[in-house]
Scaffold this motif. Structure first.
Motif, PDB file in Angstrom:
ATOM      1  N   GLY A 183     -49.432  -5.594  25.879  1.00  0.00           N
ATOM      2  CA  GLY A 183     -48.422  -5.074  24.968  1.00  0.00           C
ATOM      3  C   GLY A 183     -47.020  -5.146  25.553  1.00  0.00           C
ATOM      4  O   GLY A 183     -46.794  -5.704  26.631  1.00  0.00           O
ATOM      5  N   ALA A 184     -46.074  -4.574  24.827  1.00  0.00           N
ATOM      6  CA  ALA A 184     -44.691  -4.546  25.303  1.00  0.00           C
ATOM      7  C   ALA A 184     -44.604  -3.687  26.560  1.00  0.00           C
ATOM      8  O   ALA A 184     -45.303  -2.690  26.691  1.00  0.00           O
TER       9      ALA A 184
ATOM     10  N   ARG B  63     -43.937  -6.747  32.880  1.00  0.00           N
ATOM     11  CA  ARG B  63     -44.936  -5.864  32.276  1.00  0.00           C
ATOM     12  C   ARG B  63     -45.184  -4.617  33.124  1.00  0.00           C
ATOM     13  O   ARG B  63     -45.656  -3.600  32.613  1.00  0.00           O
TER      14      ARG B  63
ATOM     15  N   GLU C 272     -44.830  -1.707  17.615  1.00  0.00           N
ATOM     16  CA  GLU C 272     -45.342  -3.070  17.580  1.00  0.00           C
ATOM     17  C   GLU C 272     -44.581  -3.910  18.604  1.00  0.00           C
ATOM     18  O   GLU C 272     -43.353  -3.830  18.698  1.00  0.00           O
ATOM     19  N   SER C 273     -45.292  -4.723  19.372  1.00  0.00           N
ATOM     20  CA  SER C 273     -44.671  -5.415  20.505  1.00  0.00           C
ATOM     21  C   SER C 273     -43.587  -6.401  20.087  1.00  0.00           C
ATOM     22  O   SER C 273     -42.628  -6.619  20.823  1.00  0.00           O
ATOM     23  N   ASP C 274     -43.712  -7.024  18.928  1.00  0.00           N
ATOM     24  CA  ASP C 274     -42.730  -8.032  18.527  1.00  0.00           C
ATOM     25  C   ASP C 274     -41.927  -7.591  17.301  1.00  0.00           C
ATOM     26  O   ASP C 274     -41.356  -8.413  16.599  1.00  0.00           O
TER      27      ASP C 274
ATOM     28  N   GLN D 234     -46.509   3.882  24.947  1.00  0.00           N
ATOM     29  CA  GLN D 234     -45.985   2.593  25.375  1.00  0.00           C
ATOM     30  C   GLN D 234     -45.045   2.737  26.566  1.00  0.00           C
ATOM     31  O   GLN D 234     -44.673   1.742  27.187  1.00  0.00           O
TER      32      GLN D 234
ATOM     33  N   TRP E 156     -41.970   4.035  26.273  1.00  0.00           N
ATOM     34  CA  TRP E 156     -40.601   3.848  25.784  1.00  0.00           C
ATOM     35  C   TRP E 156     -39.929   5.213  25.698  1.00  0.00           C
ATOM     36  O   TRP E 156     -40.085   5.946  24.726  1.00  0.00           O
TER      37      TRP E 156
END
Length: 959
Positions: free
Chosen positions: A132-133, A422, A598-600, A636, A638
């Motif tokens: 993932g991100a 990553r 969502e990663s993208d 994630q 973030w």
């Protein structure tokens, strides 16, 4: 090793004050007096910083810290920065934390790290990065904070020792510099040492770490002549005369390392330590360092020199077999070289080799001829890959090699960048990719490297990212998917840099040349999104019509379609279409799932859909979506701009619901995060605007005005639309400060900006309502027209909160005879809404008008209700207004709480209410934007004030 230890103990001279500080800190860490004689109270951590030039004795002092800590039963974490490892991300963090966690089974490790496993694990080398991100740097630092905090509590008392901090990698050093001052709140002593003249720019914050000498680092001074004489006599014998000892002090300038090495040289040469031989000391001292050390090394033979060079290339924790491979020596030849270097006091250790002192390592490394040094780094890269250490271990060596167009080098650097990015170290990844670009890569790979480089720079250097991505688009791109990803990323970074028009234009150009219908739809969705945030969009009505036609025929079968439907939802809110229309599209967008991380994809559309429920008077659904979104962000890792937006907008939700104390707590938490992201960013505008709104609602005008001044909350405003609209909030603040004419100009300008775009919903942006208030002072007729137009727009949207607020403002600017009618309808509408603060305002206003209309009974009823509601909201200014009106009516405001609960702060009352409702301390911590430890202390204070325990909070609050 025994010899090195003995020498170290001998050089601990004239360090009494430093060791006293160490003993005091260790005593407080154990809750004892410094001499350990009797209890001193609660255990308390501390921070000790030792600064001094090379060879002054920092390493020896820290070794004594470790020894004394271990003797007292402390858990000791130890790490050392390395000159050659500065570019290895998390090298120091791994030295500190890996030994405490490595070796455990995956299940045990997951239990130990909890939700931080996938975030912190890759950085510490405990698990492979996920697909993932990557986490943002702040999220990773928060995770490392959590790990170290839990280790300190679980293995208390704990001592963390960091030597040569000036050589620590930026990722570890930035984390530790921010964490170290918190040591006093934990059973943790942090002891660091560094050379102040070599501290790099990225570690400037480390320079200010407080020590125990007046809140500054402890500076280590050179030894006196007396101390050097004692050291000489301990090493060479009591017969060393004064003249010889004084010359030893003079030629070493009191440097402990040089003094120890000089006495060893004297002993090796068999010199008699008397004045007659003192003239030889200067030449011997020169042989201890620099060119003298190099000359001494060269006399050991070619193979030994090559082995020493290989060790200098590898840095610290050197495995002899790896050093032999780099040097190109056989096993026996390498073993002989290692023995010779140990005998010459250049290396120490057996299974793992280290240089006796960093000064020696530096001198050896600098003595390697430049061309040979480059070749050795290249050889080291091959060797570490061959040994199975992976691309990240090889990358630091490849950074030192010359570009030669080697595809293997590019491949390893790109792989290392992926691993490092990553793991949460974008700066290190960027340095690897920049070097890969200089190699250069094969022409077919150049666009891909530029794209990866731009992606690695996204969070730290957006302007550089734009340049890299535009350069990537100029290259021949064979893979359509790569070109599309470049375009998506370029539009994203342009938008986040407040260059929304460029983001939209980038997508528009690509849409025209894209053949794939699904890819084109994705790009259309991205363009719609950035146009929705543009304050200067030239043709909003046309875009709105196109968006409506497109969204109405989509079914939501994939994420792209749901994003378009979500944008249709938000467009309906902005335009003020009937609220059921917006809700219908919001439910359609959510039907197939709309993740926030969502990663993208960006998180903007899911946030807009969640906010649509707020404006449609369903804030509970908004909070549910925000809770899920925040959980996505935290999973994630973030915790920078993403979490700042989430907390700030959640504060806005609480503000709209009239829970002002909670709103203030959340927005201040969001503002703290936004300040770490950087001033002038959209996250910062959001936070400051909402803070001003909350402070005005709470009646704290001075604080609101100060916030506006401190954060330069005025023109020029961002090109991106922010919530709440910054220009409108500034106008509201000007009204509160009595600058009505200036406010009218500002609010009229906001209308000229928003109206042509079709943004006419006063529930989203009440610029007309505030403009009417500003106009009422000079042009009351125009003010009434403005207010009535806003009421009509609110009725079109149809939510009780929008209609109720508009009617309340209309009453404020209407002639006296109409005010009661407007306010009665306003109250009726707001009673059906979740907007408690607006209801309180309307009730107090209606009570005031009824008092003036000589209807005392009805006035009292509404004023009392308004007072109750205002107190529950935390609207202190409105509470004072209501009490003043009641006093003017000859009525006594009734007490709403007992005397104890009146003394609770807003933060304490919020915590108490949640605790009484059965919320966990973790949940309350999230609500308040703080940590669980602070919540526990807060609840303890509440219980003391109320004279109860947590189980009795509900009854105490009711009483």
């Amino acid at each position: 090793m025994a010899q090195g230890s003995a020498l170290s103990r001998k050089t601990l001279l004239e360090r009494e004050s430093e060791l006293t500080a160490v003993d005091e800190a260790l005593g407080e860490l154990a809750g004892l007096r410094a001499d350990g004689a009797e209890p001193r109270g609660r255990a308390r951590g501390a921070l000790l910083a030792f600064a001094g030039r090379a060879g002054i004795g920092k390493t020896t002092l820290l070794a004594e810290v470790r020894r004394r800590a271990a003797a007292r039963g402390c858990t000791v974490l130890s790490a050392r920065g390395g000159d050659q490892e500065q570019r290895v991300a998390f090298h120091v963090a791994r030295q500190l934390l890996q030994p405490q966690l490595a070796g455990a089974a995956e299940t045990e490790l997951r239990d130990a790290l909890g939700s931080w496993y996938d975030i912190v694990g890759p950085a510490l080398g405990l698990c492979a990065p996920t697909d993932g991100a990557p986490p943002d740097p702040q999220g990773l630092r928060d995770g490392l904070d959590w790990v170290l905090t839990h280790l300190a509590v679980r293995h208390s008392p704990m001592v963390l020792v960091l030597d040569d901090a000036h050589w620590a990698d930026p990722e570890s050093l930035g984390w530790l510099a921010a964490f170290a001052p918190r040591a006093e709140q934990l059973p943790l002593l942090v002891a660091v040492a560094y050379r102040p003249d070599e501290l790099p720019e990225h570690a400037e914050s480390f320079r200010g770490l407080p020590g125990r000498a007046g809140g500054r680092p402890l500076d280590l001074e050179p030894l006196s002549a007396v101390a050097v004489a004692r050291l000489v006599r301990e090493s060479l014998g009591a017969h060393a005369d004064d003249a010889f000892c004084r010359e030893c002090w003079a030629v070493t300038a009191g440097n402990p390392f040089e003094a120890v090495e000089l006495t060893a040289k004297v002993r090796d040469r068999g010199l008699t330590p008397t004045g007659a031989g003192a003239h030889l000391l200067r030449d011997l001292a020169a042989a201890v360092k620099g060119s003298g050390l190099v000359a001494r090394l060269e006399r050991l033979g070619t193979s030994t020199v090559r082995f020493a060079w290989a060790c200098a290339i590898l840095g610290t924790e050197i495995r002899p077999t790896l050093a032999a491979a780099v040097a190109g020596l056989g096993r026996e030849e390498a073993a002989d070289a290692a023995d010779a270097l140990r005998g010459a006091r250049i290396l120490t250790g057996t299974e793992t080799l280290e240089f006796v002192h960093p000064l020696i390592a530096t001198a050896v490394y600098r003595a390697i001829p430049p061309g040979f040094r480059v070749a050795l780094h290249g050889q080291a890269a091959w060797c570490v890959i061959d040994e199975g250490q992976g691309p990240s271990a090889a990358a630091r060596h490849l950074l030192e090699t010359h570009p030669e167009g080697d595809a293997w080098v590019v491949q390893q650097l790109r792989a290392a960048a992926v691993e490092t990015l990553r793991a949460g170290a974008p700066d290190a990844a960027r340095s690897y990719l920049a070097r890969a670009l200089r190699e250069p890569p094969p022409s077919g790979d150049r666009a891909a490297v530029l794209y990866e480089l731009g992606s690695a720079s996204l969070l730290t250097e957006p302007a550089t990212t734009v340049n890299h991505l535009r350069a990537a688009l100029d290259e021949p791109v064979a893979a359509p998917e790569l070109r599309h990803n470049i375009v998506y990323r370029l539009s994203q970074v342009l938008a986040h840099s407040d260059r929304l028009a460029e983001a939209s234009d980038t997508l528009a150009r690509e849409i025209r040349v894209t053949d794939d219908a699904r890819i084109r739809l994705r790009m259309v969705a991205e363009q719609f999104m950035w146009d929705a945030f543009r304050a200067d969009e030239p043709d909003h009505p046309s875009r709105s019509r196109r968006l409506t036609r497109l969204a109405d025929r989509l079914t939501g079968r994939d994420l792209t379609e749901r994003y378009i439907i979500g944008l249709r939802t938000w467009d309906a809110v902005l335009r003020g279409e009937p609220a059921p229309v917006a809700l219908h599209h919001a439910e359609r967008a959510l039907a197939g799932g709309l993740g926030w991380a969502e990663s993208d994809r960006g998180f903007e559309v899911p946030v807009l859909v969640a906010l649509a429920f707020l404006y449609c008077d369903r804030p509970g659904r908004t909070e549910e979506l925000f809770a899920a979104g925040i959980a996505d962000f935290e999973r994630q890792g973030w915790r920078g701009a993403h979490l700042s937006f989430a907390y700030t907008l959640l504060a806005y939700v609480r503000y709209r619901r009239g829970r002002l104390a909670e709103a203030e707590d959340f927005v201040r938490a969001g503002l703290r995060l936004a300040e770490r992201v950087g001033p002038g960013t959209p996250a910062h505008w959001y936070a400051v605007g909402i803070l001003i709104e909350v402070l005005l609602a709470r009646g704290r005008l001075t604080e609101a005005a100060q916030a506006g001044d401190d954060f330069s909350f005025c023109a020029p405003y961002p090109a991106a639309v922010v919530f709440p609209d910054a220009q409108t909030v500034h106008g509201e603040l000007l009204i509160a400060r009595g600058r009505t004419q200036q406010a009218a100009e500002e609010l009229a300008a906001a209308g000229r900006r928003l109206d042509p775009r079709g943004i006419r919903n006063p529930a989203w942006c009440p610029w007309q309502l505030h403009l009417a208030r500003a106009q009422a002072h000079e042009t009351p007729e125009r003010a009434l027209d403005t207010a009535f137009e806003a009421v009509a727009r609110a009725r079109q949207f149809g939510t009780p909160s929008a209609v109720g607020q508009a009617l309340r403002i209309a009453a404020e600017v209407a002639p006296g005879s109409a005010r009661v009618k407007f306010l009665e309808e306003s109250v009726a509408q707001l009673e059906c809404s979740p907007s408690a603060y607006e209801l309180a305002c309307a009730l107090v206003a209606l009570g005031t008008e009824l008092r003036h209309a000589a209807r005392p009974k009805e006035a009292a009823e509404h004023l009392y209700r308004g007072l109750d509601t205002a107190v529950q909201c935390g609207a202190d200014g409105l509470v004072d207004t209501a009490r003043t009106e009641l006093a003017a009516a000859g009525l006594r405001p009734r007490r709403l709480h007992g005397p104890e609960t009146d003394t609770l702060t807003a933060r304490e009352r919020t915590a108490a209410v949640h605790a009484a409702g059965g919320r966990t301390t973790g949940d309350i911590a999230v609500e308040l934007g703080t940590d669980e430890r602070s919540v526990v202390h807060l609840l303890s204070a509440v219980c003391r004030k109320l004279g109860t325990d947590r189980t009795g909070l509900a009854a105490a609050l009711d009483h």
